[in-house]
Design a protein around this motif. Structure first.
Motif, PDB file in Angstrom:
ATOM      1  N   TRP A  70      80.569  52.298  60.306  1.00  0.00           N
ATOM      2  CA  TRP A  70      80.496  51.773  58.921  1.00  0.00           C
ATOM      3  C   TRP A  70      80.221  53.104  58.152  1.00  0.00           C
ATOM      4  N   HIS A  71      80.099  52.751  56.660  1.00  0.00           N
ATOM      5  CA  HIS A  71      79.953  53.904  55.984  1.00  0.00           C
ATOM      6  C   HIS A  71      79.445  53.269  54.502  1.00  0.00           C
ATOM      7  N   VAL A  72      78.656  54.077  53.831  1.00  0.00           N
ATOM      8  CA  VAL A  72      78.293  53.694  52.272  1.00  0.00           C
ATOM      9  C   VAL A  72      79.561  53.794  51.559  1.00  0.00           C
ATOM     10  N   PRO A  73      80.241  52.620  51.005  1.00  0.00           N
ATOM     11  CA  PRO A  73      80.926  52.874  49.861  1.00  0.00           C
ATOM     12  C   PRO A  73      81.310  53.777  48.923  1.00  0.00           C
ATOM     13  N   SER A  74      82.461  54.304  48.775  1.00  0.00           N
ATOM     14  CA  SER A  74      82.697  55.015  47.519  1.00  0.00           C
ATOM     15  C   SER A  74      82.983  54.158  46.292  1.00  0.00           C
ATOM     16  N   ASP A  75      83.016  55.177  45.064  1.00  0.00           N
ATOM     17  CA  ASP A  75      83.301  54.262  43.868  1.00  0.00           C
ATOM     18  C   ASP A  75      84.458  53.584  43.909  1.00  0.00           C
ATOM     19  N   ALA A  76      85.498  54.337  44.541  1.00  0.00           N
ATOM     20  CA  ALA A  76      86.998  53.887  44.605  1.00  0.00           C
ATOM     21  C   ALA A  76      86.947  52.555  45.371  1.00  0.00           C
ATOM     22  N   GLU A  77      86.119  52.377  46.490  1.00  0.00           N
ATOM     23  CA  GLU A  77      85.987  51.398  47.262  1.00  0.00           C
ATOM     24  C   GLU A  77      85.413  50.109  46.528  1.00  0.00           C
ATOM     25  N   TRP A  78      84.357  50.476  45.687  1.00  0.00           N
ATOM     26  CA  TRP A  78      83.968  49.452  44.730  1.00  0.00           C
ATOM     27  C   TRP A  78      84.796  48.784  44.008  1.00  0.00           C
ATOM     28  N   GLU A  79      85.553  49.919  43.316  1.00  0.00           N
ATOM     29  CA  GLU A  79      86.702  49.334  42.509  1.00  0.00           C
ATOM     30  C   GLU A  79      87.707  48.484  43.177  1.00  0.00           C
ATOM     31  N   THR A  80      88.025  48.707  44.522  1.00  0.00           N
ATOM     32  CA  THR A  80      88.882  47.938  45.385  1.00  0.00           C
ATOM     33  C   THR A  80      88.444  46.455  45.311  1.00  0.00           C
ATOM     34  N   LEU A  81      87.122  46.229  45.490  1.00  0.00           N
ATOM     35  CA  LEU A  81      86.545  44.944  45.617  1.00  0.00           C
ATOM     36  C   LEU A  81      86.542  44.277  44.144  1.00  0.00           C
ATOM     37  N   ARG A  82      86.257  45.120  43.165  1.00  0.00           N
ATOM     38  CA  ARG A  82      86.371  44.342  41.707  1.00  0.00           C
ATOM     39  C   ARG A  82      87.630  44.077  41.416  1.00  0.00           C
ATOM     40  N   THR A  83      88.491  44.766  41.667  1.00  0.00           N
ATOM     41  CA  THR A  83      90.018  44.632  41.348  1.00  0.00           C
ATOM     42  C   THR A  83      90.537  43.131  42.182  1.00  0.00           C
ATOM     43  N   TYR A  84      90.208  43.156  43.429  1.00  0.00           N
ATOM     44  CA  TYR A  84      90.403  41.890  44.636  1.00  0.00           C
ATOM     45  C   TYR A  84      89.976  40.625  43.860  1.00  0.00           C
ATOM     46  N   LEU A  85      88.656  40.765  43.336  1.00  0.00           N
ATOM     47  CA  LEU A  85      87.915  39.658  42.800  1.00  0.00           C
ATOM     48  C   LEU A  85      88.103  39.258  41.394  1.00  0.00           C
ATOM     49  N   GLY A  86      89.261  40.065  40.691  1.00  0.00           N
ATOM     50  CA  GLY A  86      89.565  39.575  39.382  1.00  0.00           C
ATOM     51  C   GLY A  86      88.813  40.548  38.236  1.00  0.00           C
ATOM     52  N   GLY A  87      88.263  41.730  38.728  1.00  0.00           N
ATOM     53  CA  GLY A  87      87.775  42.558  37.542  1.00  0.00           C
ATOM     54  C   GLY A  87      86.291  42.386  37.168  1.00  0.00           C
ATOM     55  N   GLN A  88      85.883  43.475  36.660  1.00  0.00           N
ATOM     56  CA  GLN A  88      84.339  43.652  36.391  1.00  0.00           C
ATOM     57  C   GLN A  88      83.644  42.147  35.651  1.00  0.00           C
ATOM     58  N   THR A  89      84.431  41.819  34.915  1.00  0.00           N
ATOM     59  CA  THR A  89      83.605  40.432  34.341  1.00  0.00           C
ATOM     60  C   THR A  89      83.286  39.373  34.898  1.00  0.00           C
ATOM     61  N   VAL A  90      84.042  39.359  36.200  1.00  0.00           N
ATOM     62  CA  VAL A  90      83.540  38.123  36.979  1.00  0.00           C
ATOM     63  C   VAL A  90      83.171  38.350  38.520  1.00  0.00           C
TER      64      VAL A  90
ATOM     65  N   ALA B 274      79.816  42.906  37.053  1.00  0.00           N
ATOM     66  CA  ALA B 274      79.582  44.011  37.966  1.00  0.00           C
ATOM     67  C   ALA B 274      79.841  45.312  37.393  1.00  0.00           C
ATOM     68  N   TYR B 275      78.897  46.069  36.744  1.00  0.00           N
ATOM     69  CA  TYR B 275      78.765  47.208  35.889  1.00  0.00           C
ATOM     70  C   TYR B 275      78.872  48.274  36.857  1.00  0.00           C
ATOM     71  N   ARG B 276      79.703  49.244  36.417  1.00  0.00           N
ATOM     72  CA  ARG B 276      79.784  50.580  37.021  1.00  0.00           C
ATOM     73  C   ARG B 276      79.016  51.483  36.106  1.00  0.00           C
ATOM     74  N   ASN B 277      78.133  52.130  36.526  1.00  0.00           N
ATOM     75  CA  ASN B 277      77.043  53.063  35.937  1.00  0.00           C
ATOM     76  C   ASN B 277      76.751  54.522  36.654  1.00  0.00           C
ATOM     77  N   ASN B 278      76.164  55.397  36.115  1.00  0.00           N
ATOM     78  CA  ASN B 278      76.025  56.762  36.488  1.00  0.00           C
ATOM     79  C   ASN B 278      74.546  57.090  36.429  1.00  0.00           C
ATOM     80  N   PRO B 279      73.828  56.576  37.098  1.00  0.00           N
ATOM     81  CA  PRO B 279      72.186  56.889  36.996  1.00  0.00           C
ATOM     82  C   PRO B 279      72.127  58.227  38.077  1.00  0.00           C
ATOM     83  N   TYR B 280      70.798  58.612  37.694  1.00  0.00           N
ATOM     84  CA  TYR B 280      70.408  59.785  38.246  1.00  0.00           C
ATOM     85  C   TYR B 280      70.364  59.684  39.726  1.00  0.00           C
TER      86      TYR B 280
END
Length: 232
Positions: free
Chosen positions: A122-142, A214-220
Motif C-alpha cells: 500500500w502507499h499514500v496516494p499521489s495527486d494524480a491518483e486522487w485525480e484518477t478517483l475524481r475523474t472516475y466519479l464524475g469530477g470535483q463537484t460530485v 472534493a477540492y484540490r488545495n496546496n496547504p503547508y
C-alpha cells in the motif's frame, strides 16, 4: 463394438475438456485477488473498497510507526509542531480517543518519509491518483458527496450531497494548523497526497460538511491531515 467406440470418444472428449480447463487456469495470468482487510505494523486492521481500478482503505490511517517499525514522532506541543520539517503525528486535540474513529493526523513529512507510513503493498496516494478517483466519479463537484459517509453520526449537519455510494466512507477528522491549533473536526476532512507543490506546500484533498465537492488545495507541509492509503 459400437458401444466401445462411443465410450472411447467420451473418454477422449473428457480428456480434451480437462486439458483446456488446465491451460486456462495455468496461462500465466492468474486473476488477482483483492484483500478485504489489511493490517498495519501496529496491528490496526482496515477494510478495503474497490472504486474503478483503484483499491482504497475504508478507514483513515492510525499507525504510530513506519513500515520498518521505527516510531513516528508524536508531537503535542504547538510551537514544536509548527517548526517541524520531519515526520510527526498527533491525535486531534491530543486526545487518543479521537483517533479511534478519525485516525491520526500526520504532517506531509511523515506521509512521504522513505520508511513508509503505509503497510506493505500500500502507499499514500499521489495527486494524480486522487485525480484518477475524481475523474472516475464524475469530477470535483460530485466526488465529495460520493465518498463522504452519509448522515450525521460523524459529519456536522447538513453534510450536503453525502451518499457514500462508493463505500469510501470519508470522515471529518479535521486538521492541525501550523501554529499547532486544531481545526474543524466534524466539519471537514483533509487528506494528504504525496505530491509536492512548492518547497513549503503540497497537494491535498479537502471535503466539507456543506458541499459535495472534493477540492484540490496546496496547504503547508507542516499542517496535520488525515491519510488514506491506496493499494499498490
Amino acid at each position: 463394438m459400437k458401444n466401445n467406440i462411443w465410450i472411447g470418444q467420451l473418454i477422449v472428449l473428457g480428456f480434451l475438456l480437462m486439458l483446456t480447463y488446465s491451460c486456462k487456469k495455468d496461462d500465466g495470468n492468474p486473476t488477482p485477488t483483492t484483500p478485504t482487510t489489511v493490517t498495519d505494523v501496529n496491528g490496526n486492521v482496515y477494510h478495503t473498497v474497490t472504486i474503478g481500478t483503484q483499491v482504497w482503505m475504508v478507514e483513515n490511517l492510525k499507525t504510530t510507526k513506519y513500515r520498518n517499525g521505527d516510531p513516528v514522532a508524536n508531537v503535542s506541543d504547538n510551537t514544536q509542531w509548527g517548526a517541524l520539517t520531519t515526520g510527526a503525528y498527533c491525535d486531534y486535540n491530543n486526545d487518543a480517543n479521537n483517533s479511534i474513529t478519525y485516525g491520526k493526523l500526520y504532517n506531509w513529512y511523515a506521509a512521504t518519509d522513505s520508511r513508509k507510513l503505509a503497510p506493505i503493498g500500500w502507499h499514500v496516494p499521489s495527486d494524480a491518483e486522487w485525480e484518477t478517483l475524481r475523474t472516475y466519479l464524475g469530477g470535483q463537484t460530485v466526488t465529495g458527496g460520493k465518498i463522504k459517509e452519509a448522515g450525521n453520526s460523524h459529519w456536522k449537519s447538513p453534510n450536503t450531497g453525502a451518499t457514500n455510494e462508493t463505500g469510501f466512507t470519508a470522515l471529518p477528522g479535521g486538521s492541525r494548523l501550523i501554529n499547532g491549533a486544531f481545526y474543524l473536526i466534524y466539519y471537514d476532512a483533509y487528506l494528504w497526497s504525496t505530491t509536492e507543490n512548492t518547497s513549503a506546500n503540497a497537494w491535498a484533498q479537502f471535503l466539507y460538511y456543506d458541499g459535495s465537492n472534493a477540492y484540490r488545495n496546496n496547504p503547508y507541509k507542516r499542517a496535520g491531515f488525515s491519510v488514506r492509503c491506496l493499494m499498490d
